[in-house]
Design a protein around this motif. Structure first.
Motif, mmCIF file in Angstrom:
data_model
loop_
_atom_site.group_PDB
_atom_site.id
_atom_site.type_symbol
_atom_site.label_atom_id
_atom_site.label_comp_id
_atom_site.label_asym_id
_atom_site.label_seq_id
_atom_site.Cartn_x
_atom_site.Cartn_y
_atom_site.Cartn_z
ATOM 1 N N ASN A 195 -30.063 -5.614 12.154
ATOM 2 C CA ASN A 195 -29.982 -6.302 10.867
ATOM 3 C C ASN A 195 -31.203 -6.069 9.990
ATOM 4 O OD1 ASN A 195 -31.717 -7.744 12.505
ATOM 5 N ND2 ASN A 195 -31.050 -9.756 11.764
ATOM 6 N N TRP A 196 -32.054 -5.126 10.379
ATOM 7 C CA TRP A 196 -33.220 -4.785 9.555
ATOM 8 C C TRP A 196 -32.752 -4.085 8.288
ATOM 9 C CZ3 TRP A 196 -36.495 0.133 10.030
ATOM 10 C CH2 TRP A 196 -37.656 0.041 9.238
ATOM 11 N N LYS A 207 -38.694 -12.148 13.384
ATOM 12 C CA LYS A 207 -37.686 -12.427 14.414
ATOM 13 C C LYS A 207 -38.310 -13.091 15.628
ATOM 14 C CE LYS A 207 -34.451 -9.609 15.533
ATOM 15 N NZ LYS A 207 -33.721 -8.409 15.995
ATOM 16 N N ALA A 208 -39.541 -12.722 15.948
ATOM 17 C CA ALA A 208 -40.229 -13.295 17.108
ATOM 18 C C ALA A 208 -40.920 -14.615 16.769
ATOM 19 C CB ALA A 208 -41.250 -12.295 17.649
ATOM 20 N N GLY A 209 -40.915 -14.996 15.496
ATOM 21 C CA GLY A 209 -41.558 -16.242 15.086
ATOM 22 C C GLY A 209 -43.072 -16.180 15.127
ATOM 23 N N LEU A 210 -43.637 -14.987 14.946
ATOM 24 C CA LEU A 210 -45.088 -14.817 15.003
ATOM 25 C C LEU A 210 -45.686 -14.790 13.596
ATOM 26 C CD1 LEU A 210 -45.561 -12.124 17.800
ATOM 27 C CD2 LEU A 210 -45.848 -14.601 17.972
#
Length: 223
Positions: A195-196, A207-210
């Motif tokens: 979905n990029w 996506k990783a919440g970083l």
């Protein structure tokens, strides 16, 4: 909301369309900085990661015009080396070569060239560990894995269609490094995902919440 103030247009009389576009872009960036920066108005004082990403995107991934030119110098340096390597059919080990060339750039400038000094960004946990000099818990990762764009360049070189402009454009769009804590690095998706949109270089981290912040130990960008 229209960020541009009406009185600003008086300053643009006689400018070309290109110069006006540039002034408008810088005005929008300044409006963002007014909201989130300290009195020094350094973009390295931005704190909200969502605002950082918004500001980065609204000025072609760079907030401060001075930083923009400094980044351009790095990208030109990397482009010259990568373009030459591809033209000479040197296609093996290019991700590692990019890091070596980046290190070389910093060394030639007489600056600290370790990974944690030349990365663009750091996560909050990485900043905490760096301040404690717990460097063994840190790693440098490509925000966009090279596998997402290097094949475009190697294919173009193979087909005789490689141009300097193509190399520069892809590096400028995707070449960002971030220092993360080891477990954070393991939490990152291995690729950009289906979905990029092909443009946002920070998609994998989102996506990783970083959350990540400009690297205040990078002497090339920090005065």
């Amino acid at each position: 909301m229209d960020i541009i103030k009406e009185e600003q247009f008086d300053q643009w009389v006689g400018l070309s369309d290109e110069e006006i576009d540039r002034m408008r872009a810088l005005s929008e960036v300044e409006a963002i900085r007014e909201v989130v920066c300290s009195e020094e108005k350094s973009w390295y004082n931005l704190q909200d990661p969502d605002i950082i990403r918004q500001a980065l995107r609204e000025s072609t991934c760079i907030v401060d015009p001075g930083v923009e030119e400094q980044r351009a110098e790095i990208i030109r340096f990397l482009t010259e080396h990568l373009y030459t390597a591809l033209i000479e059919d040197m296609t093996e080990g290019l991700p590692e070569a990019l890091d070596r060339w980046l290190e070389l750039f910093y060394k030639e400038k007489g600056l600290a060239a370790e990974e944690h000094h030349r990365a663009d960004f750091m996560t909050e946990e990485a900043v905490f560990l760096k301040e404690k000099e717990a460097l063994e818990g840190l790693e440098c990762v490509a925000m966009v894995p090279e596998e997402a764009y290097l094949p475009i360049l190697t294919d173009a070189a193979r087909d005789g269609k490689l141009t300097y402009s193509l190399v520069y454009t892809l590096l400028d769009r995707y070449f960002y490094r971030c220092i993360v804590e080891t477990h954070e690095g393991n939490s990152l998706p291995v690729d950009m995902g289906g979905n990029w949109d092909g443009h946002d270089p920070f998609h994998r981290f989102e996506k990783a919440g970083l959350a990540f912040y400009p690297n205040k130990w990078n002497e090339w960008f920090v005065e």
